[in-house]
Design a protein around this motif. Sequence first.
Motif, PDB file in Angstrom:
ATOM      1  N   THR A  94       0.704  -1.209  -0.091  1.00  0.00           N
ATOM      2  CA  THR A  94      -0.049  -0.006  -0.084  1.00  0.00           C
ATOM      3  C   THR A  94       0.706   1.081  -0.067  1.00  0.00           C
ATOM      4  O   THR A  94       0.600   2.394  -0.581  1.00  0.00           O
ATOM      5  CB  THR A  94      -0.983  -0.029   1.184  1.00  0.00           C
ATOM      6  OG1 THR A  94      -0.393  -0.090   2.584  1.00  0.00           O
ATOM      7  CG2 THR A  94      -2.030  -1.412   1.207  1.00  0.00           C
ATOM      8  N   GLY A  95       2.105   1.147   0.578  1.00  0.00           N
ATOM      9  CA  GLY A  95       2.913   2.284   0.469  1.00  0.00           C
ATOM     10  C   GLY A  95       3.600   2.776  -0.588  1.00  0.00           C
ATOM     11  O   GLY A  95       4.112   3.597  -0.888  1.00  0.00           O
ATOM     12  N   SER A  96       3.194   1.961  -1.901  1.00  0.00           N
ATOM     13  CA  SER A  96       3.609   2.204  -3.221  1.00  0.00           C
ATOM     14  C   SER A  96       2.662   3.107  -3.893  1.00  0.00           C
ATOM     15  O   SER A  96       2.980   3.212  -4.982  1.00  0.00           O
ATOM     16  CB  SER A  96       3.992   0.770  -3.880  1.00  0.00           C
ATOM     17  OG  SER A  96       2.821   0.115  -4.207  1.00  0.00           O
ATOM     18  N   ALA A  97       1.401   3.287  -3.464  1.00  0.00           N
ATOM     19  CA  ALA A  97       0.699   4.231  -3.905  1.00  0.00           C
ATOM     20  C   ALA A  97       1.232   5.552  -4.546  1.00  0.00           C
ATOM     21  O   ALA A  97       1.858   6.161  -3.857  1.00  0.00           O
ATOM     22  CB  ALA A  97      -0.787   4.308  -3.056  1.00  0.00           C
ATOM     23  N   ASN A  98       1.075   5.830  -5.821  1.00  0.00           N
ATOM     24  CA  ASN A  98       1.792   6.963  -6.276  1.00  0.00           C
ATOM     25  C   ASN A  98       0.950   7.803  -7.222  1.00  0.00           C
ATOM     26  O   ASN A  98       0.373   7.450  -8.240  1.00  0.00           O
ATOM     27  CB  ASN A  98       3.067   6.351  -7.080  1.00  0.00           C
ATOM     28  CG  ASN A  98       3.881   7.496  -7.782  1.00  0.00           C
ATOM     29  OD1 ASN A  98       3.560   8.628  -7.718  1.00  0.00           O
ATOM     30  ND2 ASN A  98       5.279   7.309  -8.156  1.00  0.00           N
ATOM     31  N   GLY A  99       0.719   8.878  -6.911  1.00  0.00           N
ATOM     32  CA  GLY A  99      -0.225   9.874  -7.604  1.00  0.00           C
ATOM     33  C   GLY A  99       0.634  10.859  -8.469  1.00  0.00           C
ATOM     34  O   GLY A  99       0.031  11.835  -8.890  1.00  0.00           O
ATOM     35  N   LEU A 104       0.596  14.773  -2.327  1.00  0.00           N
ATOM     36  CA  LEU A 104      -0.509  13.678  -2.320  1.00  0.00           C
ATOM     37  C   LEU A 104      -0.220  12.190  -1.778  1.00  0.00           C
ATOM     38  O   LEU A 104      -0.863  11.633  -1.036  1.00  0.00           O
ATOM     39  CB  LEU A 104      -1.287  13.432  -3.596  1.00  0.00           C
ATOM     40  CG  LEU A 104      -2.121  12.425  -4.055  1.00  0.00           C
ATOM     41  CD1 LEU A 104      -3.288  12.646  -2.876  1.00  0.00           C
ATOM     42  CD2 LEU A 104      -2.438  12.383  -5.350  1.00  0.00           C
ATOM     43  N   ASN A 105       1.127  11.734  -2.215  1.00  0.00           N
ATOM     44  CA  ASN A 105       1.508  10.601  -2.028  1.00  0.00           C
ATOM     45  C   ASN A 105       1.833  10.332  -0.414  1.00  0.00           C
ATOM     46  O   ASN A 105       1.391   9.277   0.294  1.00  0.00           O
ATOM     47  CB  ASN A 105       2.730  10.231  -2.635  1.00  0.00           C
ATOM     48  CG  ASN A 105       2.678  10.036  -4.103  1.00  0.00           C
ATOM     49  OD1 ASN A 105       1.721   9.800  -4.679  1.00  0.00           O
ATOM     50  ND2 ASN A 105       3.823  10.166  -4.894  1.00  0.00           N
ATOM     51  N   ALA A 106       2.248  11.523   0.330  1.00  0.00           N
ATOM     52  CA  ALA A 106       2.272  11.427   1.652  1.00  0.00           C
ATOM     53  C   ALA A 106       1.094  10.967   2.519  1.00  0.00           C
ATOM     54  O   ALA A 106       0.730  10.566   3.405  1.00  0.00           O
ATOM     55  CB  ALA A 106       3.028  12.646   2.110  1.00  0.00           C
ATOM     56  N   HIS A 107      -0.160  12.002   1.717  1.00  0.00           N
ATOM     57  CA  HIS A 107      -1.480  11.713   2.326  1.00  0.00           C
ATOM     58  C   HIS A 107      -1.940  10.407   2.244  1.00  0.00           C
ATOM     59  O   HIS A 107      -2.755  10.170   3.122  1.00  0.00           O
ATOM     60  CB  HIS A 107      -2.129  13.048   1.846  1.00  0.00           C
ATOM     61  CG  HIS A 107      -3.390  13.459   2.509  1.00  0.00           C
ATOM     62  ND1 HIS A 107      -4.588  14.239   2.040  1.00  0.00           N
ATOM     63  CD2 HIS A 107      -4.063  12.826   3.733  1.00  0.00           C
ATOM     64  CE1 HIS A 107      -5.424  14.369   3.222  1.00  0.00           C
ATOM     65  NE2 HIS A 107      -5.070  13.427   3.807  1.00  0.00           N
ATOM     66  N   LEU A 108      -1.808   9.994   1.059  1.00  0.00           N
ATOM     67  CA  LEU A 108      -2.346   8.726   0.771  1.00  0.00           C
ATOM     68  C   LEU A 108      -1.820   7.674   1.906  1.00  0.00           C
ATOM     69  O   LEU A 108      -2.769   6.673   2.095  1.00  0.00           O
ATOM     70  CB  LEU A 108      -1.918   8.048  -0.697  1.00  0.00           C
ATOM     71  CG  LEU A 108      -2.628   8.821  -1.763  1.00  0.00           C
ATOM     72  CD1 LEU A 108      -2.260   8.335  -2.923  1.00  0.00           C
ATOM     73  CD2 LEU A 108      -4.189   8.585  -1.655  1.00  0.00           C
ATOM     74  N   LYS A 109      -0.874   7.928   2.498  1.00  0.00           N
ATOM     75  CA  LYS A 109      -0.060   6.936   3.381  1.00  0.00           C
ATOM     76  C   LYS A 109      -0.789   7.202   4.781  1.00  0.00           C
ATOM     77  O   LYS A 109      -0.699   5.988   5.601  1.00  0.00           O
ATOM     78  CB  LYS A 109       1.254   7.194   3.511  1.00  0.00           C
ATOM     79  CG  LYS A 109       1.997   6.690   2.181  1.00  0.00           C
ATOM     80  CD  LYS A 109       3.630   7.000   2.465  1.00  0.00           C
ATOM     81  CE  LYS A 109       4.479   6.434   1.288  1.00  0.00           C
ATOM     82  NZ  LYS A 109       4.020   6.856   0.048  1.00  0.00           N
ATOM     83  N   PHE A 113      -6.627   7.834   4.382  1.00  0.00           N
ATOM     84  CA  PHE A 113      -6.725   6.812   3.233  1.00  0.00           C
ATOM     85  C   PHE A 113      -6.214   5.602   3.560  1.00  0.00           C
ATOM     86  O   PHE A 113      -7.027   4.584   4.060  1.00  0.00           O
ATOM     87  CB  PHE A 113      -5.869   7.286   2.088  1.00  0.00           C
ATOM     88  CG  PHE A 113      -6.524   8.676   1.559  1.00  0.00           C
ATOM     89  CD1 PHE A 113      -7.719   8.507   0.646  1.00  0.00           C
ATOM     90  CD2 PHE A 113      -5.890   9.961   1.731  1.00  0.00           C
ATOM     91  CE1 PHE A 113      -8.374   9.771   0.342  1.00  0.00           C
ATOM     92  CE2 PHE A 113      -6.997  11.140   1.318  1.00  0.00           C
ATOM     93  CZ  PHE A 113      -7.886  11.086   0.570  1.00  0.00           C
ATOM     94  N   LEU A 114      -4.862   5.126   3.263  1.00  0.00           N
ATOM     95  CA  LEU A 114      -4.637   3.694   3.203  1.00  0.00           C
ATOM     96  C   LEU A 114      -3.964   3.368   4.427  1.00  0.00           C
ATOM     97  O   LEU A 114      -3.665   2.226   4.869  1.00  0.00           O
ATOM     98  CB  LEU A 114      -3.440   3.473   2.205  1.00  0.00           C
ATOM     99  CG  LEU A 114      -4.023   3.726   0.724  1.00  0.00           C
ATOM    100  CD1 LEU A 114      -2.912   3.612  -0.308  1.00  0.00           C
ATOM    101  CD2 LEU A 114      -5.320   2.660   0.509  1.00  0.00           C
ATOM    102  N   ASP A 115      -3.732   4.224   5.280  1.00  0.00           N
ATOM    103  CA  ASP A 115      -3.130   3.803   6.861  1.00  0.00           C
ATOM    104  C   ASP A 115      -2.083   2.808   6.538  1.00  0.00           C
ATOM    105  O   ASP A 115      -1.930   1.843   7.450  1.00  0.00           O
ATOM    106  CB  ASP A 115      -4.189   3.354   7.568  1.00  0.00           C
ATOM    107  CG  ASP A 115      -3.827   3.662   9.199  1.00  0.00           C
ATOM    108  OD1 ASP A 115      -2.744   3.936   9.330  1.00  0.00           O
ATOM    109  OD2 ASP A 115      -4.889   2.929   9.961  1.00  0.00           O
TER     110      ASP A 115
END
Length: 209
Positions: A94-99, A104-109, A113-115
């Motif tokens: 999940t940490g590989s989510a890349n926008g 944004l990438n930091a927020h997705l973590k 969002f993905l926690d």
Amino acid sequence: MKRTLALAALLLAGFTLAAPGAAPAQEAAPALTKDPKQVKAGRYRLDPAHGKITWSISHLGFSTYYGQFTEVSGDLVLDPAAPGKSTLSIKIGTGSANGLNDKLNAHLKQPDFLDVEKFPEATFVSQSVEPTSPTTARVNGTLTLRGVSKPVSFDATFNQAGVNPVDKIYSVGFDGRTEIKRSDFGVNAFLPLLGDEVTLRLEGEFKLQ
């Protein structure tokens, strides 16, 4: 005279190549096939360099925002003679989510969002495979994301199989597509401004083990 000698040399060369004991011509690599029935059965592993999940979501209704999960691994047991017996298991970092945006990438973590700290991995494990045409199938299974497990199905399309001309390893390739609701997995941040429906496009090249 020169022309006669040249002709004789060509004939001699042809005779030598055809003669018993002569070195055989290099064998051509097995042909690529788009016929699923010609695919080799066996256990395959996802090539991490060519396995990606592209996600898209409505951004405030103004645009569709795209990103990727780039850390994907998986195993496929393929039985072309009985496709329904095939199985698939996938792990997603999940940490590989890349926008394509550092903020944004930091927020997705984050827990919004993905926690990622609490749930570093999502998984998909198939329960059944239903052929829908000679080259397509519906793969039914369980997706676990943020500790929540839900049934999810995706439509898979067989692309081709054969010896990869680059690494010389027998490979098989598929595309897939599905849509999930992020709220089903506890990802509720900014609803309904950000879309609930998330489209997932799956691309994978699997290597025969």
